[in-house]
Design an enzyme around this catalytic site. Structure first.
Site, PDB file in Angstrom:
ATOM      1  N   CYS A  65       0.850  -1.186   0.000  1.00 61.68           N
ATOM      2  CA  CYS A  65       0.000   0.000   0.000  1.00 61.68           C
ATOM      3  C   CYS A  65       0.890   1.241   0.000  1.00 61.68           C
ATOM      4  O   CYS A  65       1.827   1.338   0.792  1.00 61.68           O
ATOM      5  CB  CYS A  65      -0.889  -0.024   1.243  1.00 61.68           C
ATOM      6  SG  CYS A  65      -1.884   1.462   1.472  1.00 61.68           S
ATOM      7  N   CYS A 114      -7.269  -1.044   1.487  1.00 57.05           N
ATOM      8  CA  CYS A 114      -6.247  -1.611   2.366  1.00 57.05           C
ATOM      9  C   CYS A 114      -6.916  -1.825   3.720  1.00 57.05           C
ATOM     10  O   CYS A 114      -7.510  -0.894   4.272  1.00 57.05           O
ATOM     11  CB  CYS A 114      -5.067  -0.651   2.479  1.00 57.05           C
ATOM     12  SG  CYS A 114      -3.847  -1.161   3.702  1.00 57.05           S
ATOM     13  N   CYS A 137      -8.933  -5.302  -9.557  1.00 50.85           N
ATOM     14  CA  CYS A 137      -8.597  -4.220 -10.479  1.00 50.85           C
ATOM     15  C   CYS A 137      -8.125  -3.039  -9.621  1.00 50.85           C
ATOM     16  O   CYS A 137      -8.924  -2.414  -8.931  1.00 50.85           O
ATOM     17  CB  CYS A 137      -9.844  -3.876 -11.276  1.00 50.85           C
ATOM     18  SG  CYS A 137      -9.584  -2.682 -12.560  1.00 50.85           S
TER      19      CYS A 137
END
Length: 147
Positions: A65, A114, A137
């Protein structure tokens, strides 16, 4: 291995607990991220399709992330979807990504974030390759590749 039925269950009934939590104010995130990173990850934006070279790169590696550096995806699960965004079949752990019902823009989709810091990543769809049929995606801007 996660399946579409697992994703729907998480989106409707709650996500698994993350290994840790990172919480910051919008002002703190603005100080840490670029304007584009903030727009996409904190304000649920979307980058233009095919705007990142990450779509066509399939070198080995791990993806974290951009906000909190939590490990999210492995390049072994990356595939060419033709969608214009990096696509993966699975997160690295079942609790790395959180799932949320998204009814924006007159559609019903499943948003992925996340699970550590709530950064918007993109959406997951049930039209990926076998064996699980999932396509995560993901906005390339929300990821950082570890070498």
């Amino acid at each position: 291995m996660l399946k579409w039925s697992d994703i729907i269950q998480y989106a409707n009934q709650g996500n698994p607990s993350p290994n840790k939590r990172v919480e910051k104010s919008n002002q703190e995130w603005k100080e840490l991220l670029t304007e584009e990173e903030f727009k996409i990850t904190r304000l649920k934006g979307t980058e233009r399709a095919f705007s990142s070279e990450l779509c066509s790169k399939f070198d080995p590696g791990k993806y974290v992330c951009i906000c909190c550096e939590t490990l999210l995806f492995d390049a072994e699960e990356k595939f060419e979807s033709g969608s214009g965004w990096p696509s993966f079949t699975q997160p690295v752990e079942n609790n790395a990504v959180a799932y949320h019902k998204d009814e924006s823009f007159g559609m019903v989709r499943v948003e992925i974030t996340c699970n550590t810091c709530d950064a918007h990543l993109g959406h997951v769809f049930p039209d990926g390759p076998e064996p699980n049929g999932l396509r995560y995606c993901v906005n390339a801007v929300s990821l950082k590749k570890l070498e």
